[in-house]
Design a protein around this motif. Structure first.
Motif, PDB file in Angstrom:
ATOM      1  N   MET A 198       0.817  -1.136  -0.034  1.00 57.03           N
ATOM      2  CA  MET A 198       0.033  -0.064   0.098  1.00 57.03           C
ATOM      3  C   MET A 198       1.047   1.215  -0.012  1.00 57.03           C
ATOM      4  N   ASN A 199       0.668   2.062  -1.040  1.00 61.82           N
ATOM      5  CA  ASN A 199       1.385   3.367  -1.027  1.00 61.82           C
ATOM      6  C   ASN A 199       0.487   4.616  -0.614  1.00 61.82           C
ATOM      7  N   MET A 200       1.339   5.233   0.431  1.00 59.09           N
ATOM      8  CA  MET A 200       0.355   6.496   0.854  1.00 59.09           C
ATOM      9  C   MET A 200       0.363   7.743  -0.168  1.00 59.09           C
ATOM     10  N   SER A 201      -0.360   8.666  -0.072  1.00 55.69           N
ATOM     11  CA  SER A 201      -0.585   9.781  -0.805  1.00 55.69           C
ATOM     12  C   SER A 201       0.273  10.765  -0.227  1.00 55.69           C
ATOM     13  N   GLY A 202       0.474  11.912  -1.096  1.00 59.68           N
ATOM     14  CA  GLY A 202       1.367  13.063  -0.668  1.00 59.68           C
ATOM     15  C   GLY A 202       0.561  13.979   0.396  1.00 59.68           C
ATOM     16  N   ASP A 203      -0.831  14.012   0.274  1.00 54.16           N
ATOM     17  CA  ASP A 203      -1.420  14.635   1.423  1.00 54.16           C
ATOM     18  C   ASP A 203      -1.682  13.826   2.550  1.00 54.16           C
ATOM     19  N   GLN A 204      -1.625  12.520   2.708  1.00 53.82           N
ATOM     20  CA  GLN A 204      -1.629  11.959   3.728  1.00 53.82           C
ATOM     21  C   GLN A 204      -0.027  11.964   4.386  1.00 53.82           C
ATOM     22  N   ILE A 205       0.852  12.214   3.768  1.00 49.75           N
ATOM     23  CA  ILE A 205       2.474  12.336   4.152  1.00 49.75           C
ATOM     24  C   ILE A 205       2.262  13.704   4.724  1.00 49.75           C
ATOM     25  N   ARG A 206       1.658  14.689   4.079  1.00 43.85           N
ATOM     26  CA  ARG A 206       1.676  16.135   4.622  1.00 43.85           C
ATOM     27  C   ARG A 206       0.907  16.167   6.019  1.00 43.85           C
ATOM     28  N   GLU A 207      -0.160  15.443   6.237  1.00 45.58           N
ATOM     29  CA  GLU A 207      -0.897  15.486   7.492  1.00 45.58           C
ATOM     30  C   GLU A 207      -0.056  14.653   8.445  1.00 45.58           C
ATOM     31  N   GLY A 208       0.916  13.713   8.222  1.00 39.99           N
ATOM     32  CA  GLY A 208       1.780  13.091   8.798  1.00 39.99           C
ATOM     33  C   GLY A 208       2.728  13.845   9.688  1.00 39.99           C
ATOM     34  N   LEU A 209       3.235  14.679   8.716  1.00 33.07           N
ATOM     35  CA  LEU A 209       4.212  15.756   9.058  1.00 33.07           C
ATOM     36  C   LEU A 209       3.735  16.619  10.070  1.00 33.07           C
ATOM     37  N   ARG A 210       2.465  17.308   9.671  1.00 33.19           N
ATOM     38  CA  ARG A 210       1.791  18.079  10.697  1.00 33.19           C
ATOM     39  C   ARG A 210       1.425  17.316  11.988  1.00 33.19           C
ATOM     40  N   ASN A 211       1.185  16.305  11.959  1.00 31.18           N
ATOM     41  CA  ASN A 211       0.919  15.498  13.453  1.00 31.18           C
ATOM     42  C   ASN A 211       2.346  14.903  13.883  1.00 31.18           C
ATOM     43  N   ASP A 212       3.233  15.159  13.215  1.00 33.92           N
ATOM     44  CA  ASP A 212       4.691  14.583  13.881  1.00 33.92           C
ATOM     45  C   ASP A 212       4.485  13.068  14.019  1.00 33.92           C
ATOM     46  N   GLU A 213       4.193  12.427  13.064  1.00 33.25           N
ATOM     47  CA  GLU A 213       3.930  11.196  12.894  1.00 33.25           C
ATOM     48  C   GLU A 213       5.122  10.092  12.671  1.00 33.25           C
ATOM     49  N   PHE A 214       6.257  10.785  11.943  1.00 33.05           N
ATOM     50  CA  PHE A 214       7.236  10.038  11.585  1.00 33.05           C
ATOM     51  C   PHE A 214       8.268   9.712  12.690  1.00 33.05           C
TER      52      PHE A 214
END
Length: 538
Positions: free
Chosen positions: A1-17
């Motif tokens: 499963m590949n994540m989308s760019g918008d999902q990655i942006r949201e992950g960055l905003r939520n400090d999830e990496f």
């Protein structure tokens, strides 16, 4: 499963990496040499997402820089607990090697987290070098100048070029997992791994094998001269909370007689075919190899070992080991006798004294008995790795450290370091000589306890004022010596700032000014006598 760019942006905003850490182990000792940072996404609903689902998309969307910065900061912060000299390895995306500010940003992140750059390894893939070799050279040299080490990752996976190894200042060469995973079954993979390890050794680079999953793979890598391994055999990637668990040493890799690789060479083939197998391996091996008869004569030998012995290949054949290398044979004989008795002898360190034509040399030697169908020893397989360059580097480093330590000990000044909160992290050895305080005693604000009670409040106020204003620290005070006397010192220091102008550390030194103070007191006393009223002089 590949994540989308918008999902990655949201992950960055939520400090999830978050960073995970996987150990890299020195094969012949089992000690953990360092850990590699691996990216993970702690997704709110999906749980832990592996990097294959988001790294490529982050690169395409131009988000890899922000994602890397988040991971690097967290990794540096967590890695402060790594015991010295264990290092931290970070893989840099090819896209980031276009940014000439990368070394500066890495340095600032390391300084902000108080992680030393001389324990940082930057891993660069070969594909990154193909895109812009000139930029990669500039960035790599600046990283090296900052103290970082460089590793060439995934070597041999499609973009291999000796030009890359020649053009950039690499310290490590990583053997790709695709070859390591199949090396026990496929002769072609084994030859490739052997060639890569040999190339690394010839260039003075440390070699690390990725994807080590079985004991047999680890044994084979050790026999081929590979120095370090990384993979599930030694430990799976773990989050920062479990980092301390992966730094514990593992059992050293030992060559076992039951290894299928060595069985195939020793007794599952007819004698003629057995020798051809040996010779094929000898020809491609990067280390010195030989096969000895039960009476310790050379049956076969490769060019590498012949050059180490400084004797042509043909002149070895049929002759006793004691004839070819008489100077070191007494060191070798006990280990050879153990191998003839059926014991595997691995990683024996041998020193060959200097001669008129050659400097002293150091080797790592292993002896493996070969058995026939009846289980009797029919000879000894010899593996020799030249570790002279490594030993000389270690000796030079020890000498350099001794020189530095002596310089610090002989320096009449007392160097000190405070963190951004004014807590002592280091005070030079003369502090202990004068006050008797140990490192544990002086750390934090413990050093204040050595000051005269009348000076303590003033010194603390001076430090706090400098922390607020950024002005240099400049204070005179008395310290109690180990003999109970009070001596005057003059302490001065200045802040070090990061790229954003924030104070990250204070550096300074203290001078012993007790003799100067005594002179000043004596001068004041004498001036006072000269200025006495005439009525008191009569």
């Amino acid at each position: 499963m590949n994540m989308s760019g918008d999902q990655i942006r949201e992950g960055l905003r939520n400090d999830e990496f978050i960073p995970f850490f996987q150990p890299v182990v020195t094969l012949h000792t089992g000690e953990v040499a360092g850990v590699e940072v691996l990216a993970r996404w702690q997704h709110g609903s999906l749980g832990i997402v592996p990097p294959g689902a988001f790294i490529a998309i982050a690169e395409q969307e131009g988000l890899i820089g922000e994602l890397t910065a988040m991971l690097v900061w967290k990794a540096f912060t967590a890695a402060r607990m790594l015991p010295d000299p264990q290092w931290l390895a970070i893989n840099i995306s090819p896209h980031l090697l276009r940014d000439l500010t990368l070394p500066k940003r890495i340095r600032e992140a390391a300084e902000a987290a108080a992680f030393p750059l001389n324990r940082l390894v930057i891993e660069i893939t070969e594909s990154a070098l193909v895109e812009n070799l000139e930029h990669a050279q500039t960035i790599s040299r600046e990283l090296r100048a900052q103290g970082c080490r460089l590793a060439l990752d995934d070597f041999g996976t499609g973009y291999s070029s000796l030009l890359h190894l020649q053009s950039l200042p690499f310290d490590e060469l990583k053997v790709d997992r695709s070859f390591v995973g199949s090396m026990t079954e496929r002769r072609e993979s084994r030859k490739i791994v052997s060639a890569v390890v040999g190339l690394g050794q010839s260039l003075g680079l440390e070699t690390i094998a990725e994807g080590v999953e079985t004991q047999e793979q680890a044994e084979m890598l050790l026999a081929l001269g590979c120095e370090m391994g990384q993979g599930w055999l030694f430990g799976r990637p773990v989050p920062a909370e479990q980092l301390s668990d992966v730094t514990i040493a593992r059992p050293a890799v030992k060559l076992r007689l039951t290894s299928s690789f060595w069985r195939d060479i020793s007794y599952n083939s007819p004698p003629g075919q057995r020798l051809s197998h040996l010779q094929a391996l000898y020809d491609g091996a990067p280390v010195g190899l030989a096969f000895l008869s039960p009476d310790l004569r050379y049956i076969s030998i490769n060019q590498q070992l012949a050059e180490m012995n400084n004797v042509p290949v043909q002149k070895h054949l049929g002759r006793f080991v004691s004839e070819i290398i008489p100077g070191v044979y007494p060191q070798l004989e006990p280990h050879l006798r153990r191998a003839l008795a059926g014991e595997s002898v691995t990683a024996v360190e041998l020193t060959q004294p200097a001669t008129e034509s050659r400097d002293d040399e150091a080797f790592l030697v292993s002896y493996l008995p070969a058995f026939d169908e009846a289980g009797e020893v029919v000879g000894v397989s010899v593996t020799v790795v030249d570790i002279t360059a490594r030993k000389r580097t270690e000796a030079a480093l020890r000498e350099s450290e001794d020189h530095y330590r002596h310089m610090v000990e002989l320096n009449p000044q007392i160097p000190w370091v405070l963190d951004d909160k004014g807590m002592a992290t280091m005070i030079g050895p003369r502090w202990r000589q004068i006050t008797g305080m140990s490192e544990e005693d002086y750390r934090g604000r413990g050093f204040i306890n050595a000051l005269h009670p009348a000076d303590q409040k003033r010194v603390v106020e001076t430090i706090e004022h400098s922390l607020r204003t950024g002005e240099p620290i400049d204070v005179r005070c008395r310290v109690r010596t180990s003999s109970g006397e009070w001596r005057w010192i003059h302490s001065r220091g200045a802040p070090r700032r990061d790229g954003a102008g924030r104070i990250i550390r204070w550096y300074g030194s203290a001078d012993d000014i007790d003799a100067q103070k005594q002179l000043e007191e004596e001068l004041r006393r004498r001036v006072g006598e000269v200025n006495l009223p005439s009525s008191e002089i009569a």
